[in-house]
Every structure is written in C-alpha cells, then in structure tokens.
Design a protein around this motif. Structure first.
Motif: not given
Length: 258
Positions: A148-157
């Motif tokens: 649920l809280s996991a996401k890839i560390s990546i900028t918007a661009g």
C-alpha cells in the motif's frame, strides 16, 4: 476527499468512474452522496464555517470535506471556486503519484517471474543512449514490504519519461505476455498520462476521450487481484480530468516535471 465533488472512500462507487453504469445498480453507503459535483455556494458556506473552527476541529473538517485551504484572494473575485480548482496532474500522476506507486506494484509482480532487475535496467540504459531529454535512472524495487505504501523513488520528470518510454522499454524481450491484467492496467495508465501531457487538444471531443481512457484504466485495475485494497484518493481525482480540460485547457501547461 475531493475538491470537485462530494466523494467518499467508504462506498463501493469510490473506485469506479462517475460515468460507469454500475453506479446505478450498486448499493451505495449510507453516507455516500454519489459524487455529486460541488456547488460554489455550498463550498463557500463550508469554508466560512471552517474559518471559525479551532485547529483540531479544522483538521478533521479538512479531511471530511476535502477542502484544505480556507484562504482565497476573495470569494467574490472567484467565478466559481469549484471550477477554479483544477487537477494537478504532476502530483496525481508523477511526483508521489500514480506512476511511482503503480510501477512499484507492477515490479512486485514481474520480478523475478518475468524478468530481473538487471535486465530491466539494461533496457533503460539502452533507451537512454538512443534519446535526448530527461535521463531515466536505474529502477529498483521499493524496500517496503507493505504494498500500500511502497513506491519507486523517482522524480516527476523521470517518471514521465519512463511512462512515455514504456512501450520501448517493456517490450517483448522483457514482457512474457502483454495481455496479462497487470500489463494491460500499466499501459492503460501510460495512455492516460500520455494523453493529458499533450499540449494541443480538440474540444469537446478530447474531454470525452480522456474520460474514456480513465474509465478503461480504472476498470483494468479491478482485474489485478494483487492491487485490491491498494487504491488511494488520487485514483479518484482522475475522474475529473475531462472537466479540468474543459475548464482550464491543456493540463500540460501547468506541469513542470523538473
């Protein structure tokens, strides 16, 4: 929690599009107001009430009503506070939005059953060498065990570049079966992002087109059992993309993905 309509995540209609025919047949929650669009007058009445609240009470009301600021230049200068609020596609889809979350959920399914992290990053490097613009970094799975809280560390661009490059990166050399529900849903999200980041639109046809793309994407999520219970309020906000396009014009003019 929606500034455009009276939405609640307590009802079964929360995660289907407003145009979905199932809205007429499902049993709605007792507190559900079926996402009726807010009106200017009723919104300003709530704002006036919130301005008189103590901080603790105000915080509860902000969550309940989806209105997180009671400070405006002047309520009399605004044409319609509901229509003046537009969809922030950078934060809904890119920065801390759907792309980093869904990419994390996608890789949780695909690695290592379909491909390895090294094979995916090799494709990203190959793509980077062939293009100019935003550099797509190497991607690694989230260390969080809670999906649920996991996401890839990546900028918007970087997220935007990766989404637009997905058909070239996740090609037949990586993807075993593009008809698997998780891939259909991922590329459905990519189709929405590609559409809303265009700089030229034809009205009113494209407002209906983006609504259809959103509807298709949300329906596709239902067919991925691993993602059940993971949806967030940001998933609902895409239901207003057609409205935002009609009210404010191209969404891309309000995005700085740097």
């Amino acid at each position: 929690m929606c500034f455009k309509c009276l939405w609640t995540d307590k009802c079964g209609c929360a995660w289907i599009a407003r145009s979905d025919k199932r809205n007429k047949s499902i049993v709605h929650h007792a507190l559900c107001r079926q996402r009726r669009l807010r009106t200017h007058d009723e919104t300003m009445q709530v704002v006036r009430e919130m301005r008189a609240m103590a901080p603790t009470q105000l915080k509860t009301a902000q969550t309940e009503h989806g209105i997180f600021s009671t400070v405006f230049a002047s309520e009399y200068l605004l044409n319609d506070i509901v229509k003046d609020a537009t969809i922030d596609i950078m934060h809904i889809f890119l920065s801390s939005g759907m792309i980093p979350y869904h990419l994390s959920w996608l890789l949780d399914i695909c690695i290592p059953d379909e491909f390895s992290t090294d094979a995916m990053n090799a494709k990203i490097k190959e793509y980077n060498r062939s293009r100019k613009g935003h550099h797509i970094p190497s991607i690694h799975q989230s260390a969080k065990a809670d999906r649920l809280s996991a996401k890839i560390s990546i900028t918007a661009g970087e997220g935007l570049s990766l989404a637009l490059a997905s058909p070239q990166i996740f090609d037949a050399s990586l993807v075993k079966d593009p008809n698997n529900p998780h891939w259909i849903s991922w590329f459905g999200l990519v189709a929405v992002v590609r559409f809303v980041t265009r700089r030229h639109f034809s009205m009113p046809e494209d407002a209906g087109q983006v609504q259809q793309l959103y509807d298709d994407w949300m329906r596709s999520i239902e067919h991925v059992p691993q993602w059940k219970g993971c949806l967030k309020p940001k998933h609902h906000l895409g239901d207003h993309l057609g409205d935002a396009l009609d009210e404010h014009g191209p969404c891309a003019q309000k995005v700085d993905p740097r």
